[in-house]
Design a protein around this motif. Sequence first.
Motif, short mmCIF file in Angstrom:
data_model
loop_
_atom_site.label_atom_id
_atom_site.label_comp_id
_atom_site.label_asym_id
_atom_site.label_seq_id
_atom_site.Cartn_x
_atom_site.Cartn_y
_atom_site.Cartn_z
N PRO A 167 0.80 -1.22 0.00
CA PRO A 167 0.00 0.00 0.00
C PRO A 167 0.84 1.28 0.00
O PRO A 167 0.37 2.32 -0.46
CB PRO A 167 -0.84 -0.10 1.27
N GLN A 168 2.08 1.20 0.47
CA GLN A 168 2.92 2.40 0.49
C GLN A 168 3.87 2.46 -0.70
O GLN A 168 4.74 3.30 -0.77
CB GLN A 168 3.72 2.44 1.79
N GLY A 169 3.71 1.52 -1.64
CA GLY A 169 4.58 1.49 -2.82
C GLY A 169 4.21 2.56 -3.83
O GLY A 169 3.15 3.19 -3.78
N ASP A 170 5.11 2.76 -4.78
CA ASP A 170 4.91 3.76 -5.82
C ASP A 170 4.50 3.03 -7.10
O ASP A 170 5.29 2.27 -7.68
CB ASP A 170 6.21 4.54 -6.03
N ALA A 171 3.29 3.29 -7.59
CA ALA A 171 2.76 2.59 -8.75
C ALA A 171 3.55 2.92 -10.02
O ALA A 171 3.78 2.05 -10.87
CB ALA A 171 1.29 2.93 -8.94
#
Length: 167
Positions: A150-154
């Motif tokens: 959820p805290q990743g960068d798409a």
Amino acid sequence: MARPAGGVEHVVAARELLRSAKTAEELRRAQAVLLPLDLGLSLEQTARAIGRSVNATCAIRTRFAKVAEGVMGPPQAKTALRNHALADLEREASILDEVLADAQKGGIVVIPQLKPLIEEKVGKPMALSTVYRMLARHGWRKLAPDTYHPQGDAERREVWKKNCPKP
């Protein structure tokens, strides 16, 4: 020949219970005393009539006599707790609300870490499976993990996918 049924001194109390019975158990208690005395039924016939075993019918009659004589207290009504429950449903819900405050905001729940907190609130030790069942009773369920953090960068993930070397 079987011996005659005793308990004639408790007929009045049994008739009163028969009139005021509110549950099937109260009715069975009164019938267990009255059927042998009023109708002359044997213990086996009485047991068949009230739907209990011979041993249970004998125990019901004996307990009725002891209660009527004041030797024993009357049978207690069943409590609101479920079978072997550590707390009632409202208490369980309040415990879970206290312990899972972070999880309701989207935090991660790790059950083995919650177990000691729940045990402290309940006041008794409990098995890990009991904690899982308690959570299930109150609508908590295991969710499948997401395909990405959820805290990743798409955007960075898509760039990496495009430029990733094929095996």
